[in-house]
Design a protein around this motif. Structure first.
Motif, PDB file in Angstrom:
ATOM      1  N   CYS A  76      10.125  41.233 -18.598  1.00 13.93           N
ATOM      2  CA  CYS A  76       9.444  40.124 -19.250  1.00 13.93           C
ATOM      3  C   CYS A  76       8.095  40.610 -19.773  1.00 13.93           C
ATOM      4  CB  CYS A  76       9.231  38.988 -18.243  1.00 13.93           C
ATOM      5  SG  CYS A  76       8.225  37.643 -18.903  1.00 13.93           S
ATOM      6  N   SER A  77       7.813  40.349 -21.068  1.00 14.05           N
ATOM      7  CA  SER A  77       6.580  40.845 -21.672  1.00 14.05           C
ATOM      8  C   SER A  77       5.351  40.206 -21.043  1.00 14.05           C
ATOM      9  CB  SER A  77       6.564  40.539 -23.172  1.00 14.05           C
ATOM     10  OG  SER A  77       7.742  40.961 -23.766  1.00 14.05           O
ATOM     11  N   PHE A  78       5.528  39.029 -20.460  1.00 15.54           N
ATOM     12  CA  PHE A  78       4.382  38.324 -19.902  1.00 15.54           C
ATOM     13  C   PHE A  78       4.123  38.721 -18.444  1.00 15.54           C
ATOM     14  CE2 PHE A  78       2.356  34.342 -18.202  1.00 15.54           C
ATOM     15  CZ  PHE A  78       1.172  34.470 -18.908  1.00 15.54           C
ATOM     16  N   ALA A  79       5.065  39.441 -17.855  1.00 14.91           N
ATOM     17  CA  ALA A  79       4.983  39.763 -16.433  1.00 14.91           C
ATOM     18  C   ALA A  79       3.637  40.353 -16.010  1.00 14.91           C
ATOM     19  CB  ALA A  79       6.130  40.690 -16.041  1.00 14.91           C
ATOM     20  N   PRO A  80       3.053  41.310 -16.773  1.00 16.86           N
ATOM     21  CA  PRO A  80       1.798  41.897 -16.309  1.00 16.86           C
ATOM     22  C   PRO A  80       0.664  40.882 -16.140  1.00 16.86           C
ATOM     23  CG  PRO A  80       2.750  43.210 -18.078  1.00 16.86           C
ATOM     24  CD  PRO A  80       3.561  41.951 -17.982  1.00 16.86           C
ATOM     25  N   ARG A  81       0.761  39.718 -16.837  1.00 14.58           N
ATOM     26  CA  ARG A  81      -0.327  38.740 -16.751  1.00 14.58           C
ATOM     27  C   ARG A  81       0.095  37.516 -15.940  1.00 14.58           C
ATOM     28  NH1 ARG A  81      -1.894  37.633 -22.919  1.00 14.58           N
ATOM     29  NH2 ARG A  81      -3.786  36.787 -22.010  1.00 14.58           N
ATOM     30  N   PRO A  84       1.056  34.822 -13.172  1.00 17.63           N
ATOM     31  CA  PRO A  84       0.721  34.501 -11.781  1.00 17.63           C
ATOM     32  C   PRO A  84       1.969  34.336 -10.910  1.00 17.63           C
ATOM     33  CG  PRO A  84       0.413  32.575 -13.193  1.00 17.63           C
ATOM     34  CD  PRO A  84       0.733  33.722 -14.088  1.00 17.63           C
ATOM     35  N   LEU A  85       3.134  34.060 -11.515  1.00 18.30           N
ATOM     36  CA  LEU A  85       4.364  33.830 -10.741  1.00 18.30           C
ATOM     37  C   LEU A  85       5.257  35.063 -10.704  1.00 18.30           C
ATOM     38  CD1 LEU A  85       5.293  30.352 -12.289  1.00 18.30           C
ATOM     39  CD2 LEU A  85       3.826  30.814 -10.310  1.00 18.30           C
ATOM     40  N   ARG A  86       4.675  36.226 -11.007  1.00 19.29           N
ATOM     41  CA  ARG A  86       5.468  37.444 -11.152  1.00 19.29           C
ATOM     42  C   ARG A  86       6.311  37.735  -9.912  1.00 19.29           C
ATOM     43  NH1 ARG A  86       1.401  40.681 -12.546  1.00 19.29           N
ATOM     44  NH2 ARG A  86       0.955  41.163 -10.373  1.00 19.29           N
ATOM     45  N   MET A  87       7.590  38.100 -10.165  1.00 14.49           N
ATOM     46  CA  MET A  87       8.485  38.485  -9.076  1.00 14.49           C
ATOM     47  C   MET A  87       8.996  39.887  -9.369  1.00 14.49           C
ATOM     48  SD  MET A  87      10.686  34.982  -8.759  1.00 14.49           S
ATOM     49  CE  MET A  87      11.217  35.021 -10.418  1.00 14.49           C
ATOM     50  N   ALA A  88       9.714  40.448  -8.427  1.00 16.85           N
ATOM     51  CA  ALA A  88      10.188  41.821  -8.584  1.00 16.85           C
ATOM     52  C   ALA A  88      11.077  41.981  -9.817  1.00 16.85           C
ATOM     53  CB  ALA A  88      10.954  42.255  -7.332  1.00 16.85           C
ATOM     54  N   PHE A 145      12.040  44.290 -14.578  1.00 16.99           N
ATOM     55  CA  PHE A 145      13.218  45.042 -15.031  1.00 16.99           C
ATOM     56  C   PHE A 145      14.053  44.308 -16.055  1.00 16.99           C
ATOM     57  CE2 PHE A 145      12.273  45.972 -10.563  1.00 16.99           C
ATOM     58  CZ  PHE A 145      11.755  47.246 -10.746  1.00 16.99           C
ATOM     59  N   ALA A 146      14.126  42.981 -15.936  1.00 18.89           N
ATOM     60  CA  ALA A 146      15.054  42.250 -16.804  1.00 18.89           C
ATOM     61  C   ALA A 146      14.315  41.243 -17.674  1.00 18.89           C
ATOM     62  CB  ALA A 146      16.088  41.522 -15.947  1.00 18.89           C
ATOM     63  N   VAL A 147      14.667  41.255 -18.958  1.00 20.62           N
ATOM     64  CA  VAL A 147      14.142  40.225 -19.848  1.00 20.62           C
ATOM     65  C   VAL A 147      14.802  38.912 -19.451  1.00 20.62           C
ATOM     66  CG1 VAL A 147      14.031  39.418 -22.240  1.00 20.62           C
ATOM     67  CG2 VAL A 147      13.829  41.863 -21.727  1.00 20.62           C
ATOM     68  N   PRO A 148      14.021  37.881 -19.148  1.00 22.23           N
ATOM     69  CA  PRO A 148      14.630  36.645 -18.639  1.00 22.23           C
ATOM     70  C   PRO A 148      15.531  35.959 -19.661  1.00 22.23           C
ATOM     71  CG  PRO A 148      12.277  36.361 -19.029  1.00 22.23           C
ATOM     72  CD  PRO A 148      12.563  37.815 -19.193  1.00 22.23           C
ATOM     73  N   VAL A 184      15.305  21.003 -18.197  1.00 23.67           N
ATOM     74  CA  VAL A 184      15.708  19.674 -18.661  1.00 23.67           C
ATOM     75  C   VAL A 184      16.545  19.904 -19.907  1.00 23.67           C
ATOM     76  CG1 VAL A 184      14.891  17.428 -19.506  1.00 23.67           C
ATOM     77  CG2 VAL A 184      13.530  18.704 -17.837  1.00 23.67           C
ATOM     78  N   ARG A 185      17.446  19.007 -20.190  1.00 24.19           N
ATOM     79  CA  ARG A 185      18.276  19.138 -21.376  1.00 24.19           C
ATOM     80  C   ARG A 185      17.395  19.245 -22.634  1.00 24.19           C
ATOM     81  NH1 ARG A 185      23.541  17.681 -23.007  1.00 24.19           N
ATOM     82  NH2 ARG A 185      23.541  17.227 -25.240  1.00 24.19           N
ATOM     83  N   GLY A 186      17.637  20.277 -23.450  1.00 24.90           N
ATOM     84  CA  GLY A 186      16.866  20.447 -24.679  1.00 24.90           C
ATOM     85  C   GLY A 186      15.542  21.165 -24.469  1.00 24.90           C
ATOM     86  N   HIS A 187      15.212  21.461 -23.253  1.00 22.20           N
ATOM     87  CA  HIS A 187      13.956  22.147 -22.955  1.00 22.20           C
ATOM     88  C   HIS A 187      14.283  23.538 -22.416  1.00 22.20           C
ATOM     89  CE1 HIS A 187       9.840  22.052 -20.673  1.00 22.20           C
ATOM     90  NE2 HIS A 187      10.030  23.155 -21.355  1.00 22.20           N
ATOM     91  N   MET A 188      13.939  24.571 -23.189  1.00 20.01           N
ATOM     92  CA  MET A 188      14.294  25.932 -22.810  1.00 20.01           C
ATOM     93  C   MET A 188      13.051  26.672 -22.345  1.00 20.01           C
ATOM     94  SD  MET A 188      14.123  29.319 -23.731  1.00 20.01           S
ATOM     95  CE  MET A 188      13.747  29.481 -25.469  1.00 20.01           C
ATOM     96  N   ALA A 189      13.197  27.450 -21.298  1.00 22.66           N
ATOM     97  CA  ALA A 189      12.122  28.354 -20.888  1.00 22.66           C
ATOM     98  C   ALA A 189      12.750  29.669 -20.473  1.00 22.66           C
ATOM     99  CB  ALA A 189      11.318  27.758 -19.744  1.00 22.66           C
ATOM    100  N   ALA A 190      12.226  30.764 -21.034  1.00 23.17           N
ATOM    101  CA  ALA A 190      12.761  32.075 -20.676  1.00 23.17           C
ATOM    102  C   ALA A 190      11.897  32.649 -19.575  1.00 23.17           C
ATOM    103  CB  ALA A 190      12.789  32.982 -21.906  1.00 23.17           C
ATOM    104  N   CYS A 191      12.242  32.314 -18.353  1.00 24.27           N
ATOM    105  CA  CYS A 191      11.418  32.750 -17.226  1.00 24.27           C
ATOM    106  C   CYS A 191      12.275  32.813 -15.974  1.00 24.27           C
ATOM    107  CB  CYS A 191      10.254  31.784 -17.015  1.00 24.27           C
ATOM    108  SG  CYS A 191       9.222  32.215 -15.602  1.00 24.27           S
TER     109      CYS A 191
END
Lengths: 343, 318
Positions: A284-289, A291-295, A299-302, A308-315
Motif C-alpha cells: 500500500c502506497s500510504f503504508a509508510p504514513r 497510523p493503522l499500518r499492519m504487517a 507486501f500487498a496492494v489492498p 457500505v454498499r457503494g462505498h469503496m475503500a482500498a485498505c
C-alpha cells in the motif's frame, strides 16, 4: 449506459532518466448529469487522470494503458481526427490557471468563436453572436464590450468565466474541470463554483471536478473519489466519504482541515510526505504514513473493500461487508483494453 | 493605439539626436588628422592653417557640431575630402547599391531563417530540430568574407557560371534588374550576406517557438479540438514579436551594408564607401554615412516596435 467509464487506467511518463508511475490502475464511471469529484494532493495523479480522458498528455513521453470510454466511444483507441472532434465537442475542459490558459494575443471573442467554428462549421458572424450569448450565460458584465477584450484586460474571475464559456460553447456532455477555482480569490472562488454548479445542472452535463479542497468537493460533488499515489483509495457518495471516511488517508485529510477547532490546538497533519512516484512502495502506497499500518500493508496492494454498499475503500484495515454487495459495484473488472504506446 | 504611436515617435527624436552627437564625436576621438591624407607631407604650417580654416576644423568642437548639424538637417552633408563630390550624393548612391543587395538578401534570409526556426521549434528535441540547429550554428559561425571568397573560387573561378566581383556592364548607374547579365552579379554577394542572418533568425525563431509551445494556453487550444496546424498558427503569432525584434536588427545590418562582403565583391555600397572613408580619413563622408545608417536603424526599430504592439496588445501598455 454511463456517460464516461474509465477502467484499469495506467499512465507512465517515460524519460531517459526515470519512469514516473503517475496513474496505477484507476477506474470509475460517471453517469449523465452526475458530478464526480477527484480529491487528492499535488502529484496524486488526479490531473493526469483527467487529461487521459481527453488524451491530452504528451504522446511521445506517455504510455497509457487501460480503457477510457465516453458515450461508448473508445477514447484511447480513436484516430486523431475523431479525437479532435471529441475534444471541445463532446468533452470540454477548464484549466486551473485562467491567467495562462488563454492565448494572450487573441481577443476572448476570437478564442470562443474559434471553438464554435471548429465544431459547428458556422461563419464568423454567427460564431460571434453565439460567443456573446455564452459570455452573457456565464454572467460577464457588459459582455458585448468584453467580446473584444484581450485576456490581460480581464480580472482572474472574469478570465475563468471566459474559460467556462469557451468550454461550454459546443454543449459538451462531459465537462472536465482541473482545479478551476484554485487560482482565484476566495470570494471569486465561491462565485465561480456556484456558476459551474448551476450551469452543470441547467445543461445536464456530467462533470469531473478535480480539486484538493475538501470544502469545494462538499459543495459541488455527487460522488467523490480520493486519489493517493496514482490510485483511488476511497470512493463513494459525497456525504458518506466526508462524514464517515473509511480509509485512513481520507480520515487524515479531513482531520487536517480547519473546521471550528479551538485556536490553541494544532491542526492534525498527516505525518510524512507523499511517496516518490518513480519508486512506489511494494504494498500500500500510504503504508509508510499510515497510523493503522499492519504487517500485510507492506507486501500487498489492498483490494477494494466495501464497508457500505457503494462505498469503496482500498485498505487492509477496512472490514468487508456482505460479499453480495461487492460484486454489484466492484469498479475494476477487466474490460476491453486498448493500448496507446509512443507514436 | 494612436497615442502609443505618437509616443514612440517622440521617443525616437532624442535617440536620433544622441546618435548624431556620437557620430560627430567618434571621428574626433579616433587618432589621426583628416588633413594628413590630403596635404602633401612638406606643407607649411601656414598652408595647413589656411586649409583647416577653410574646412572649419579650427573652431571649437561644439560649434563645429552645431554648424554640421544645421547643415545636415537641410540635407547638406558637406563635400568629400577625397573625391570633392557632395557627401549626400556619395552616400545616397552607395546606399542605393546596398539596398539593391538588401532587397534580395532580406527576403531570402528572413524567409529561410524563419521557416527553419519555426520547423525546428515545432519539433524541438527531434532529429529535424538537431539538423536545423546544427545548420544554423554553421551559418552564424562562418566568417562571411571567407564564405564569399570560397563561393567566388567555386562558382566564378572553377565553374565560371557566375561573375566574381563588381556590378557588371551597366555599373551602378544603370543596373537593370530585368537583365540576367546584370542580375547575375547579385547572386554571390546576396547569398554570402544572407548566411549569418539566416543562422541568427533560425535560432531566435526556434527558441521563441519552442518557448511558446510550452506555455499553458497551447494545451487549451488542443483541448478545444484544434488541429496541430491551427495550434501552430497560434504559436507562431505569439512568437512573432520576439522574432520581429531580431528581424529589425538584421534588416538594419543588411541595409547598412557589410564592409567585409562589399569589399570582397567590390560592391560599391555603403559598407564599401565606409571602408574607403576610413582608409582616407574622409571625415565628412564618414560622418554622413554613419549618421544615415544610424537613422536607418532608429527608424527600423521604431517600425518594429509599432508592428510588435500591433500583434501583442500587452506591449502597448508598457
Amino acid at each position: 449506459m454511463p456517460l464516461a467509464e474509465v477502467r484499469d487506467l495506467y499512465v507512465r511518463f517515460v524519460t531517459r532518466e526515470a519512469t514516473v508511475y503517475a496513474v496505477n490502475g484507476v477506474g470509475f464511471t460517471v453517469r449523465p448529469g452526475e458530478v464526480l469529484c477527484i480529491l487528492g494532493e499535488s502529484g496524486s495523479g488526479k490531473s493526469v487522470t483527467l487529461r487521459a480522458l481527453m488524451r491530452l498528455l504528451p504522446a511521445r513521453r506517455t504510455q497509457i494503458r487501460g480503457s477510457v470510454t465516453v458515450e461508448g466511444q473508445n477514447v484511447l483507441g480513436m484516430p486523431r481526427r475523431a479525437l479532435r472532434d471529441l475534444r471541445g465537442g463532446l468533452v470540454a475542459m477548464i484549466f486551473q490557471e485562467p491567467m495562462t490558459a488563454l492565448d494572450p494575443v487573441y481577443t476572448v471573442g476570437q478564442q470562443i468563436g474559434e471553438t464554435i467554428r471548429r465544431h459547428t462549421g458556422c461563419g464568423r458572424e454567427a460564431a460571434r453572436r453565439r460567443a456573446l450569448e455564452l459570455l452573457e450565460m456565464v454572467r460577464i458584465p457588459s459582455a458585448a464590450r468584453r467580446l473584444d477584450a484581450y485576456p490581460h484586460e480581464l480580472s482572474g474571475g472574469l478570465r475563468q468565466r471566459v474559460m467556462i464559456a469557451m468550454a461550454l460553447s459546443c454543449s459538451p456532455r462531459l465537462l472536465l474541470a482541473d482545479e478551476p477555482t484554485t487560482a482565484l480569490d476566495a470570494t471569486v472562488q465561491v462565485q465561480v463554483l456556484i456558476l459551474l454548479r448551476r450551469l452543470q445542472r441547467e445543461l445536464g452535463m456530467g462533470m469531473i471536478f478535480v480539486t484538493h479542497d475538501l470544502g469545494v468537493a462538499a459543495e459541488i460533488a455527487d460522488t467523490v473519489a480520493v486519489m493517493y499515489a496514482g490510485r483511488i483509495v476511497e470512493s463513494g457518495p459525497v456525504g458518506q466519504i466526508l462524514n464517515a471516511p473509511a480509509h485512513p488517508y481520507t480520515a487524515g485529510l479531513l482531520a487536517s482541515t480547519v473546521h471550528g477547532q479551538s485556536r490553541d490546538r494544532d491542526i492534525d497533519a498527516i505525518a510524512g510526505s507523499p511517496p516518490d512516484m518513480r519508486r512506489l512502495p511494494q504494498g500500500c502506497s500510504f503504508a509508510p504514513r499510515c497510523p493503522l499500518r499492519m504487517a500485510e500493508c507492506r507486501f500487498a496492494v489492498p483490494e477494494p473493500r466495501f464497508p457500505v454498499r457503494g462505498h469503496m475503500a482500498a485498505c487492509h484495515a477496512v472490514a468487508h461487508s456482505s460479499p453480495a454487495t461487492q460484486a454489484a459495484v466492484t469498479p475494476t473488472v477487466a474490460g476491453s483494453r486498448a493500448t496507446i504506446s509512443a507514436r | 493605439m494612436i497615442r502609443y504611436i505618437l509616443r514612440r515617435i517622440v521617443y525616437a527624436i532624442p535617440i536620433a539626436f544622441g546618435v548624431s552627437v556620437v557620430c560627430f564625436s567618434l571621428v574626433y576621438i579616433a587618432p589621426g588628422d583628416p588633413l594628413q591624407t590630403v596635404m602633401p607631407p612638406d606643407a607649411t604650417a601656414e598652408t595647413i592653417a589656411i586649409v583647416k580654416h577653410a574646412y572649419g576644423f579650427d573652431r571649437p568642437l561644439p560649434m563645429q557640431f552645431l554648424i554640421w548639424l544645421g547643415r545636415v538637417v537641410t540635407g547638406d552633408f558637406g563635400v568629400s575630402i577625397a573625391t570633392r563630390r557632395p557627401v549626400f550624393l556619395e552616400v545616397s548612391e552607395a546606399l542605393a547599391n546596398t539596398a539593391l543587395l538588401a532587397m534580395f538578401a532580406v527576403p531570402l534570409a528572413f524567409f529561410t531563417g524563419y521557416v527553419m526556426g519555426a520547423v525546428a521549434g515545432s519539433f524541438a528535441g527531434r532529429w529535424i530540430d538537431r539538423v536545423v540547429t546544427g545548420a544554423a550554428v554553421v551559418g552564424v559561425s562562418l566568417p562571411n568574407y571567407w564564405l564569399g571568397i570560397v563561393l567566388v573560387i567555386v562558382f566564378a573561378v572553377e565553374y565560371m557560371v557566375l561573375p566574381a566581383t563588381g556590378m557588371g556592364p551597366s555599373g551602378s548607374t544603370a543596373f537593370n534588374l530585368a537583365q540576367w547579365s546584370n542580375v547575375q552579379f547579385l547572386v554571390l554577394p546576396v547569398i554570402t550576406l544572407a548566411m549569418i542572418p539566416i543562422g541568427i533568425l533560425a535560432r531566435t525563431t526556434r527558441a521563441a517557438v519552442a518557448e511558446v509551445r510550452n506555455q499553458d494556453f497551447v494545451q487549451t487550444l488542443r483541448a478545444k479540438g484544434l488541429s496541430e496546424w491551427a495550434v501552430t498558427r497560434h504559436v507562431l503569432k505569439n512568437a512573432m514579436p520576439q522574432v520581429m525584434a531580431v528581424m529589425g536588427l538584421q534588416f538594419g545590418y543588411l541595409l547598412g551594408g557589410s564592409i567585409l562582403v562589399e569589399t570582397v565583391f567590390t560592391w560599391p555600397g555603403s559598407g564599401f564607401l565606409l571602408s574607403k572613408a576610413i582608409i582616407n580619413r574622409d571625415v565628412p563622408v564618414l560622418q554622413g554615412t554613419i549618421l544615415v545608417l544610424s537613422l536607418v536603424f532608429v527608424t527600423t526599430n521604431l517600425v518594429v516596435d509599432l508592428l510588435q504592439s500591433l500583434i501583442d496588445p500587452r506591449i502597448r501598455r508598457a
